[in-house]
Design a protein around this motif. Structure first.
Motif, PDB file in Angstrom:
ATOM      1  N   VAL A  19       7.643  64.491  73.818  1.00 44.75           N
ATOM      2  CA  VAL A  19       8.040  63.933  75.274  1.00 44.75           C
ATOM      3  C   VAL A  19       9.204  63.626  76.018  1.00 44.75           C
ATOM      4  CG1 VAL A  19       6.981  62.095  77.298  1.00 44.75           C
ATOM      5  CG2 VAL A  19       5.384  62.958  75.149  1.00 44.75           C
ATOM      6  N   TYR A  20       9.959  62.135  75.402  1.00 47.65           N
ATOM      7  CA  TYR A  20      11.396  61.710  75.876  1.00 47.65           C
ATOM      8  C   TYR A  20      12.443  62.681  77.050  1.00 47.65           C
ATOM      9  CZ  TYR A  20       9.125  57.846  73.955  1.00 47.65           C
ATOM     10  OH  TYR A  20       8.469  56.736  73.854  1.00 47.65           O
ATOM     11  N   PRO A  21      12.728  63.667  75.729  1.00 52.59           N
ATOM     12  CA  PRO A  21      13.682  64.402  76.131  1.00 52.59           C
ATOM     13  C   PRO A  21      12.944  65.674  78.230  1.00 52.59           C
ATOM     14  CG  PRO A  21      13.037  64.784  74.099  1.00 52.59           C
ATOM     15  CD  PRO A  21      12.563  64.362  74.496  1.00 52.59           C
ATOM     16  N   VAL A  22      11.356  65.883  77.522  1.00 54.35           N
ATOM     17  CA  VAL A  22      11.641  66.467  78.881  1.00 54.35           C
ATOM     18  C   VAL A  22      11.225  65.747  79.972  1.00 54.35           C
ATOM     19  CG1 VAL A  22       9.539  67.509  79.790  1.00 54.35           C
ATOM     20  CG2 VAL A  22       9.549  67.822  77.199  1.00 54.35           C
ATOM     21  N   ILE A  23      11.255  64.011  80.290  1.00 51.77           N
ATOM     22  CA  ILE A  23      11.047  63.559  80.888  1.00 51.77           C
ATOM     23  C   ILE A  23      12.330  63.066  81.552  1.00 51.77           C
ATOM     24  CG2 ILE A  23      10.551  61.469  81.782  1.00 51.77           C
ATOM     25  CD1 ILE A  23       7.884  61.201  80.018  1.00 51.77           C
ATOM     26  N   ALA A  24      13.498  62.777  80.516  1.00 56.08           N
ATOM     27  CA  ALA A  24      14.820  63.183  81.062  1.00 56.08           C
ATOM     28  C   ALA A  24      15.720  63.987  82.133  1.00 56.08           C
ATOM     29  CB  ALA A  24      15.770  62.477  79.244  1.00 56.08           C
ATOM     30  N   GLN A  25      14.888  65.341  81.306  1.00 51.53           N
ATOM     31  CA  GLN A  25      14.963  66.045  82.360  1.00 51.53           C
ATOM     32  C   GLN A  25      14.915  66.088  83.408  1.00 51.53           C
ATOM     33  OE1 GLN A  25      18.222  69.092  80.893  1.00 51.53           O
ATOM     34  NE2 GLN A  25      17.777  69.384  82.988  1.00 51.53           N
ATOM     35  N   GLN A  26      13.647  66.006  83.384  1.00 46.72           N
ATOM     36  CA  GLN A  26      12.749  66.175  84.897  1.00 46.72           C
ATOM     37  C   GLN A  26      13.232  64.481  85.626  1.00 46.72           C
ATOM     38  OE1 GLN A  26       9.143  64.960  83.623  1.00 46.72           O
ATOM     39  NE2 GLN A  26       8.230  67.496  83.594  1.00 46.72           N
ATOM     40  N   ILE A  27      13.525  63.873  84.915  1.00 46.21           N
ATOM     41  CA  ILE A  27      14.993  62.576  86.093  1.00 46.21           C
ATOM     42  C   ILE A  27      16.360  63.528  86.411  1.00 46.21           C
ATOM     43  CG2 ILE A  27      15.822  60.380  85.500  1.00 46.21           C
ATOM     44  CD1 ILE A  27      13.882  59.379  84.027  1.00 46.21           C
ATOM     45  N   LYS A  28      16.525  63.706  85.124  1.00 45.90           N
ATOM     46  CA  LYS A  28      17.875  64.517  85.681  1.00 45.90           C
ATOM     47  C   LYS A  28      18.012  65.765  87.484  1.00 45.90           C
ATOM     48  CE  LYS A  28      21.961  67.372  83.617  1.00 45.90           C
ATOM     49  NZ  LYS A  28      22.046  67.852  82.618  1.00 45.90           N
ATOM     50  N   ASP A  29      16.845  66.714  87.114  1.00 49.85           N
ATOM     51  CA  ASP A  29      16.938  67.447  88.438  1.00 49.85           C
ATOM     52  C   ASP A  29      16.158  66.567  89.430  1.00 49.85           C
ATOM     53  OD1 ASP A  29      17.390  69.742  85.980  1.00 49.85           O
ATOM     54  OD2 ASP A  29      14.787  70.004  85.369  1.00 49.85           O
ATOM     55  N   LYS A  30      15.599  65.863  89.495  1.00 50.82           N
ATOM     56  CA  LYS A  30      15.353  64.683  90.423  1.00 50.82           C
ATOM     57  C   LYS A  30      16.373  64.110  90.830  1.00 50.82           C
ATOM     58  CE  LYS A  30      12.703  63.618  93.022  1.00 50.82           C
ATOM     59  NZ  LYS A  30      11.567  64.565  94.213  1.00 50.82           N
ATOM     60  N   THR A  31      17.056  63.403  90.404  1.00 52.70           N
ATOM     61  CA  THR A  31      18.219  62.578  90.640  1.00 52.70           C
ATOM     62  C   THR A  31      19.252  63.047  91.168  1.00 52.70           C
ATOM     63  OG1 THR A  31      19.076  61.464  88.737  1.00 52.70           O
ATOM     64  CG2 THR A  31      16.807  60.952  89.862  1.00 52.70           C
ATOM     65  N   LYS A  32      19.340  63.736  90.321  1.00 53.11           N
ATOM     66  CA  LYS A  32      20.832  64.509  90.601  1.00 53.11           C
ATOM     67  C   LYS A  32      21.764  63.779  89.673  1.00 53.11           C
ATOM     68  CE  LYS A  32      19.640  68.782  92.752  1.00 53.11           C
ATOM     69  NZ  LYS A  32      18.652  68.514  92.668  1.00 53.11           N
ATOM     70  N   ILE A  33      20.945  62.726  89.227  1.00 52.46           N
ATOM     71  CA  ILE A  33      22.070  61.243  89.120  1.00 52.46           C
ATOM     72  C   ILE A  33      22.851  61.800  87.743  1.00 52.46           C
ATOM     73  CG2 ILE A  33      22.676  59.183  89.119  1.00 52.46           C
ATOM     74  CD1 ILE A  33      20.966  59.046  91.047  1.00 52.46           C
ATOM     75  N   LEU A  34      24.529  61.924  87.240  1.00 53.63           N
ATOM     76  CA  LEU A  34      25.135  62.373  86.184  1.00 53.63           C
ATOM     77  C   LEU A  34      25.606  61.202  85.279  1.00 53.63           C
ATOM     78  CD1 LEU A  34      25.230  66.182  86.643  1.00 53.63           C
ATOM     79  CD2 LEU A  34      23.455  64.876  86.145  1.00 53.63           C
ATOM     80  N   SER A  35      25.967  60.624  86.366  1.00 51.59           N
ATOM     81  CA  SER A  35      27.289  59.636  85.528  1.00 51.59           C
ATOM     82  C   SER A  35      26.800  58.266  86.524  1.00 51.59           C
ATOM     83  CB  SER A  35      29.101  60.435  85.958  1.00 51.59           C
ATOM     84  OG  SER A  35      28.994  60.591  87.596  1.00 51.59           O
TER      85      SER A  35
END
Length: 214
Positions: A19-35
């Motif tokens: 579950v966690y890698p999928v949610i992490a990717q969704q967070i990355k895609d939604k927020t676009k905060i990478l650093s």
């Protein structure tokens, strides 16, 4: 020793692991905060925060109020090879031991149901967020297929499932979170409730400098 911390980590590292890698990717895609700095609230053994660290350049702080959970997370930080960009912090969502405006992204999966004072928790998140920072708080399984997989595995693991899953979430619907966020002084937010789960997403606005007349 806190037995629950180890029991939860065994589940997180077992049936819940995909579950966690999928949610992490969704967070990355939604927020676009990478650093910048990411705070994973109620992190347990750190699966979500560390999964996000693997796909971004974020420096991740894993916050939990249980010392045993912090010990588990410390070991996982090292075993996942993320000691240069991840650390742990003992503390509670209702009194986050960080200074104002120092976090670029706050995330949490599954802990909000257990905050004694959700209003205070959201106020604390807003306080520590930097201007332009975002929060992604809630719970879910990433998608419907993963939810079915977890349900199937957990039914074999516990006779109390899915009752033990549904009980903490009861009453925490969209309208409930709208009311809590308003009370916390947070008015610009998005709440999703779909196959990914229920998530509260908001941004702390950038401070606009006043333009002086010439």
């Amino acid at each position: 020793m806190n037995k629950k911390a180890y029991e939860f980590d065994a589940i997180a590292n077992g049936p819940f692991f995909p579950v966690y890698p999928v949610i992490a990717q969704q967070i990355k895609d939604k927020t676009k905060i990478l650093s910048g700095r990411c705070l994973d609230i109620g992190s347990g053994g750190g699966h979500l925060g560390l999964s996000l660290a693997q796909i971004t350049n974020l420096e991740v702080v894993l916050l939990d109020k249980l010392e045993d959970a912090i010990d588990i997370a410390d070991r996982r930080v090292n075993s996942w090879g993320l000691s240069e960009r991840a650390s742990t912090l003992l503390g509670d969502a209702q009194q986050i031991p960080l200074q104002d405006n120092t976090v670029n992204l706050c995330i949490s999966r599954g802990s909000v149901w257990f905050w004694e004072d959700q209003k205070k928790g959201f106020e604390e998140i807003y306080r520590v967020l930097a201007n332009g920072g975002m929060a992604y708080i809630g719970g879910g399984f990433g998608n419907e297929e993963l939810k079915k997989q977890v349900d199937k595995k957990m039914k074999g693991h516990s006779s109390e499932w899915p009752k033990s899953r549904n009980q903490p979430v009861e009453g925490n619907a969209i309208q409930h979170f709208i009311e809590v966020l308003y009370k916390a002084g947070i008015f610009n937010f998005e709440i999703t409730d779909d196959e990914r789960g229920i998530w509260v997403i908001f941004e702390k606005p950038e401070i606009q400098e006043e333009v002086k007349a010439c």
